[in-house]
Structures are given as C-alpha cells and as structure tokens.
Design a protein around this motif. Structure first.
Motif, PDB file in Angstrom:
ATOM      1  N   ALA A   1       0.825  -1.212   0.000  1.00 24.18           N
ATOM      2  CA  ALA A   1       0.000   0.000   0.000  1.00 24.18           C
ATOM      3  C   ALA A   1       0.862   1.266   0.000  1.00 24.18           C
ATOM      4  CB  ALA A   1      -0.922  -0.003   1.216  1.00 24.18           C
ATOM      5  N   ASP A   2       1.883   1.298   0.865  1.00 23.43           N
ATOM      6  CA  ASP A   2       2.744   2.489   0.944  1.00 23.43           C
ATOM      7  C   ASP A   2       3.598   2.641  -0.306  1.00 23.43           C
ATOM      8  OD1 ASP A   2       1.691   2.977   3.407  1.00 23.43           O
ATOM      9  OD2 ASP A   2       3.412   2.254   4.547  1.00 23.43           O
ATOM     10  N   GLY A   3       3.990   1.500  -0.916  1.00 24.62           N
ATOM     11  CA  GLY A   3       4.782   1.568  -2.139  1.00 24.62           C
ATOM     12  C   GLY A   3       4.009   2.216  -3.273  1.00 24.62           C
ATOM     13  N   ILE A   4       2.725   1.877  -3.401  1.00 28.30           N
ATOM     14  CA  ILE A   4       1.875   2.512  -4.407  1.00 28.30           C
ATOM     15  C   ILE A   4       1.716   3.995  -4.093  1.00 28.30           C
ATOM     16  CG2 ILE A   4      -0.496   2.615  -5.297  1.00 28.30           C
ATOM     17  CD1 ILE A   4      -0.622  -0.436  -4.943  1.00 28.30           C
ATOM     18  N   TYR A   5       1.440   4.277  -2.841  1.00 25.51           N
ATOM     19  CA  TYR A   5       1.214   5.662  -2.404  1.00 25.51           C
ATOM     20  C   TYR A   5       2.452   6.528  -2.638  1.00 25.51           C
ATOM     21  CZ  TYR A   5      -0.081   9.439   0.841  1.00 25.51           C
ATOM     22  OH  TYR A   5      -0.368  10.648   1.405  1.00 25.51           O
ATOM     23  N   ASN A   6       3.613   6.043  -2.200  1.00 25.35           N
ATOM     24  CA  ASN A   6       4.844   6.836  -2.305  1.00 25.35           C
ATOM     25  C   ASN A   6       5.303   7.031  -3.741  1.00 25.35           C
ATOM     26  OD1 ASN A   6       5.132   7.234   0.474  1.00 25.35           O
ATOM     27  ND2 ASN A   6       6.229   5.310   0.757  1.00 25.35           N
ATOM     28  N   ALA A   7       4.958   6.085  -4.628  1.00 26.63           N
ATOM     29  CA  ALA A   7       5.397   6.185  -6.016  1.00 26.63           C
ATOM     30  C   ALA A   7       4.830   7.417  -6.708  1.00 26.63           C
ATOM     31  CB  ALA A   7       5.000   4.923  -6.780  1.00 26.63           C
ATOM     32  N   VAL A   8       3.649   7.847  -6.298  1.00 26.99           N
ATOM     33  CA  VAL A   8       2.998   8.979  -6.979  1.00 26.99           C
ATOM     34  C   VAL A   8       2.788  10.186  -6.066  1.00 26.99           C
ATOM     35  CG1 VAL A   8       1.828   7.492  -8.650  1.00 26.99           C
ATOM     36  CG2 VAL A   8       0.689   8.044  -6.488  1.00 26.99           C
ATOM     37  N   TYR A   9       3.075  10.022  -4.763  1.00 31.99           N
ATOM     38  CA  TYR A   9       2.734  11.081  -3.801  1.00 31.99           C
ATOM     39  C   TYR A   9       3.388  12.421  -4.144  1.00 31.99           C
ATOM     40  CZ  TYR A   9       2.319  13.600   0.626  1.00 31.99           C
ATOM     41  OH  TYR A   9       2.048  14.549   1.586  1.00 31.99           O
ATOM     42  N   SER A  10       4.702  12.416  -4.335  1.00 33.64           N
ATOM     43  CA  SER A  10       5.387  13.680  -4.604  1.00 33.64           C
ATOM     44  C   SER A  10       4.934  14.282  -5.932  1.00 33.64           C
ATOM     45  CB  SER A  10       6.906  13.488  -4.599  1.00 33.64           C
ATOM     46  OG  SER A  10       7.314  12.556  -5.574  1.00 33.64           O
ATOM     47  N   LEU A  11       4.551  13.424  -6.896  1.00 30.10           N
ATOM     48  CA  LEU A  11       4.065  13.924  -8.177  1.00 30.10           C
ATOM     49  C   LEU A  11       2.692  14.586  -8.019  1.00 30.10           C
ATOM     50  CD1 LEU A  11       5.064  10.954 -10.521  1.00 30.10           C
ATOM     51  CD2 LEU A  11       6.312  13.083 -10.094  1.00 30.10           C
ATOM     52  N   VAL A  12       1.854  14.033  -7.129  1.00 32.04           N
ATOM     53  CA  VAL A  12       0.549  14.648  -6.851  1.00 32.04           C
ATOM     54  C   VAL A  12       0.744  16.012  -6.196  1.00 32.04           C
ATOM     55  CG1 VAL A  12      -1.574  14.447  -5.488  1.00 32.04           C
ATOM     56  CG2 VAL A  12      -0.667  12.447  -6.677  1.00 32.04           C
ATOM     57  N   ILE A  13       1.652  16.086  -5.237  1.00 30.86           N
ATOM     58  CA  ILE A  13       1.920  17.363  -4.576  1.00 30.86           C
ATOM     59  C   ILE A  13       2.523  18.353  -5.572  1.00 30.86           C
ATOM     60  CG2 ILE A  13       3.142  18.483  -2.674  1.00 30.86           C
ATOM     61  CD1 ILE A  13       0.929  16.562  -1.834  1.00 30.86           C
ATOM     62  N   LEU A  14       3.363  17.856  -6.482  1.00 31.47           N
ATOM     63  CA  LEU A  14       3.941  18.719  -7.515  1.00 31.47           C
ATOM     64  C   LEU A  14       2.848  19.258  -8.444  1.00 31.47           C
ATOM     65  CD1 LEU A  14       6.596  19.842  -8.726  1.00 31.47           C
ATOM     66  CD2 LEU A  14       6.689  17.795 -10.161  1.00 31.47           C
ATOM     67  N   ASP A  15       1.835  18.431  -8.750  1.00 31.42           N
ATOM     68  CA  ASP A  15       0.711  18.883  -9.573  1.00 31.42           C
ATOM     69  C   ASP A  15      -0.055  20.015  -8.898  1.00 31.42           C
ATOM     70  OD1 ASP A  15       1.251  17.073 -11.573  1.00 31.42           O
ATOM     71  OD2 ASP A  15      -0.151  15.558 -10.848  1.00 31.42           O
ATOM     72  N   ILE A  16      -0.106  19.979  -7.567  1.00 29.08           N
ATOM     73  CA  ILE A  16      -0.855  20.987  -6.823  1.00 29.08           C
ATOM     74  C   ILE A  16      -0.083  22.299  -6.730  1.00 29.08           C
ATOM     75  CG2 ILE A  16      -1.787  21.593  -4.542  1.00 29.08           C
ATOM     76  CD1 ILE A  16      -2.472  18.634  -4.172  1.00 29.08           C
ATOM     77  N   PHE A  17       1.214  22.223  -6.406  1.00 23.95           N
ATOM     78  CA  PHE A  17       1.991  23.436  -6.129  1.00 23.95           C
ATOM     79  C   PHE A  17       2.869  23.897  -7.292  1.00 23.95           C
ATOM     80  CE2 PHE A  17       1.200  21.702  -1.837  1.00 23.95           C
ATOM     81  CZ  PHE A  17       0.593  22.820  -1.265  1.00 23.95           C
ATOM     82  N   ARG A  18       3.115  23.004  -8.275  1.00 23.66           N
ATOM     83  CA  ARG A  18       3.872  23.365  -9.484  1.00 23.66           C
ATOM     84  C   ARG A  18       5.303  23.816  -9.207  1.00 23.66           C
ATOM     85  NH1 ARG A  18       0.803  20.980 -13.285  1.00 23.66           N
ATOM     86  NH2 ARG A  18      -1.394  21.513 -12.996  1.00 23.66           N
TER      87      ARG A  18
END
Length: 396
Positions: A28-45
C-alpha cells in the motif's frame, strides 16, 4: 507503563504474524509513495514547494508521534490499530478522486495521523509477541514482507495512473490493500481489555509528554539510537521525495520511473533475511557504517551525474539502504527495557518523522540557492558522514 496484557489471542499468533503485515503496508505504501510527490507537484507546481509542504506535513506527524503514548495510555493498542487501519482505507479512497486541493490536503493530514500510529503499533505488537524469537529476526521478516509488497507497487501505481489519467487514482489501490490488512489483523482474534477513559487535563498531558521525552533522552543509549534512526530516515525522506521528481525532470517517462523504483526494491529483497542473521552474528554497527558511508559516496556522485548514469545510482544506492533497513532501529529495542518500550517508542518514533520536517525544508533552501534539484543529494552525503561519526563516537 507496564507491558500490555492480552485477554485472548489465537494460538498460532506470534511475532511473525505481525511481521507478515508488512506485506500489506509495504504494498500500500509503495503505491502511495510512487505517486505522492508527483501529486503534490501537480498541486503546487514547484519542487521547492513540495519540500515545504512535506516539511509542514511531517511536523504535524511529529506531534502525533509525541502524543502517541497518551493515546496508548487511554485506549488499548488493539482498538487503536483497528481504527487507524480503517481510517487509512477511507482517506486514501477519498484522496483518489478528483477533489479540490484543500480537500486533498485535509485528507492527507488525517491519513497522516493513522499512518504514524500504524507505523508505531506493528513493531510494538512484534515486540509484545516476540517471545524467544528476538527482534532481529522479526525485523528482518517484517522488512522482507515490506519489500515483497513494495516490489510491484511502483509498476501498479504507474499503470493505474496511466489508465485513469491522473496520479492520485493510484491511492484507491492503497485503500483496498489497507482494508485487506485490517481483515488479516481481525483474523488474529486479539482481545485487550478496554481502558477506562478519564477526563483529559491538557496541562497535565503536556507535562507528562515533556517528562517522558526528558526521561527518554536521559536513558543511556537512547540519544545514540535516536540520532542513527534520524540519519536513516533523513536519507529515506530525500530519496522517496526527490527521486520521482528528478526522473521526470530528466525527461524520462513514468514507465522508466516505475522500473527504477521496482529495481531498487531488489537489493532489499535479497538482503532482508540475510541482514537479520548477519546482524546477530557481527552486530549492528558494521552494517550501519557501511550503509551510511556508501550512500554518502553515491550521493556525492549523484549531484553531478545526468542521464542513465543517474538512474544507475538511484538503483545502486538501494544496496546501501538494504544494509541498514533491518538494523536501523535495533539500537532502541536492544537498549530499552520491555516495560519502557511502549512508553518510549512515541518519542523514539519522532526520529522517523522529524527528518521529513527538517530535510525537505533544508532541501527547498538548497534548491533555491543552487537552482537545481540535484543539489539535494549533497545533503544526503553530509547526513551519511555525520551518522557514521555518531556511530563511531563514544557510546552515550
């Protein structure tokens, strides 16, 4: 705080049973961590803003960790674990939908409470049921399952993100996996007596937290254990946060990122069980020193490497991490008395959260000064050297 007592539990349940939960949390954490920083990057650019956000989020998790002892004093560990596993499943499911950034952030912080408590409770359950197995073997088994779960997680995350066209859609898979983990824990049939809930006196609570923290650091060996764990999680925080960003910034595809993260799991799989045996035979210090120093050397090269050589480094330094993974927290369990472990673990566990406060904020400053994301690996090199100095210094 006395060691917790259990009213009933299935006969076949042992420390290995809780170590096996690593399969669910790792996946579960491996899936989450794989995209987490990219999701935050999408929000803050902005990659520097990613660091600032994660620092604030981790500061919140740090506070949760400090209050954990008070939570365990008022509620049984079993009841808390049931609740937080369900909380993770619900929050991750909601975070997977296309929601407003502020709603995502609220859910992110809520799930952070649960994630901190899950990360604390599994090792404590392992310790409670360790019997004559020993924490070195249980830690090795736990991290083996963590890594088996994490092996295919990046590829699954990328596949889901590509199919649905959004990175956050992968969080729904994490929700399902945590729900399955909740079901396995329920199968153990563990029952603890509920604790009598007393009115909370804020002044007394904060005084108890402060006294517990002071007692922890005054106990011989605890400061050293804390600093070593801080060093390990500092390197992990930088790797998890900035490797996905740098792979994408370097012009590689998400598929390439998935392969980099997946191949990086292999050293952990190969060394998890072996490190448990080697740590028992040769001690913890040797492997920690080798891990920190080799990571520092590779991180230094990563500051100037580009293209495919950089990807090779991202995979190669996972060997350094694998040398340390099964032993980085054993200094705590080997030193703290059984009766003190639940009481002290909340303070000790802040060494896993504090790096995510300090390091991303420091990384944001370094990126702003040098104008390149690769400068963060210089921080990794310094941390690796300082952690080695702590290990080789006189014990205190």
């Amino acid at each position: 705080m006395a060691r917790d007592k259990y009213i009933s539990v299935k006969k076949n349940v042992s420390g290995f049973s809780f170590a096996n939960l690593g399969l669910f949390t790792g996946f579960a954490d491996g899936i989450y961590n794989a995209v987490y920083s990219l999701v935050i990057l999408d929000i803050f650019r902005s990659s520097s803003m990613v660091g600032i956000y994660v620092a604030l989020y981790s500061a919140f998790c740090l506070v949760v960790g400090l209050f954990a002892n008070e939570i365990f004093r008022r509620f049984s560990k079993v009841r808390v674990f049931y609740f937080v596993m369900l909380m993770l499943a619900v929050c991750y499911a909601m975070m997977s939908f296309s929601i407003l950034p502020r709603t995502f952030i609220i859910l992110d912080y809520t799930s952070g409470i649960a994630a901190v408590l899950v990360g604390m409770l599994i090792p404590l359950f392992m310790s409670d049921f360790s019997r004559n197995i020993g924490m070195a073997r249980l830690n090795a088994r736990y991290h083996l399952w963590l890594n088996i779960g994490a092996l295919f997680a990046p590829m699954v995350a990328v596949a889901i993100a590509d199919y649905f066209g959004t990175n956050r859609s992968a969080f729904f898979a994490s929700a399902i996996i945590y729900l399955a983990g909740w079901g396995m824990f329920k199968y153990f049939g563990i029952v603890q007596q509920d604790k009598k809930i007393k009115p909370v006196n804020p002044r007394r609570t904060f005084r108890a937290l402060w006294k517990n923290a002071m007692h922890f650091f005054a106990t011989p060996g605890m400061l050293r254990a804390y600093l070593v764990n801080f060093g390990y999680y500092s390197l992990r925080a930088l790797r998890v946060l900035y490797v996905p960003i740098m792979v994408v910034e370097a012009g590689f595809t998400k598929d390439t990122l998935g392969w980099v993260l997946t191949l990086g799991i292999i050293p952990y799989l190969l060394l998890s069980e072996t490190m448990g045996k080697l740590a028992k035979q040769y001690g913890n210090k040797l492997w920690l020193v080798l891990g920190f120093l080799s990571f520092a050397g590779l991180a230094t090269i990563a500051t100037v490497a580009t293209g495919y050589p950089l990807l090779v480094i991202f995979i190669a330094w996972q060997i350094s991490g694998a040398l340390m993974e099964s032993v980085h927290d054993l200094l705590f369990f080997d030193t703290a008395k059984k009766a003190d472990q639940t009481k002290f673990y909340g303070v000790f566990r802040t060494s896993a959260n504090l790096p995510s406060v300090v390091v991303p904020a420091l990384a944001a400053g370094v990126i702003s000064v040098f104008g390149t994301t690769s400068a963060v690996w210089g921080i990794s090199a310094v941390i690796g050297i300082l952690a080695t100095i702590v290990l080789l210094a006189e014990k205190r």
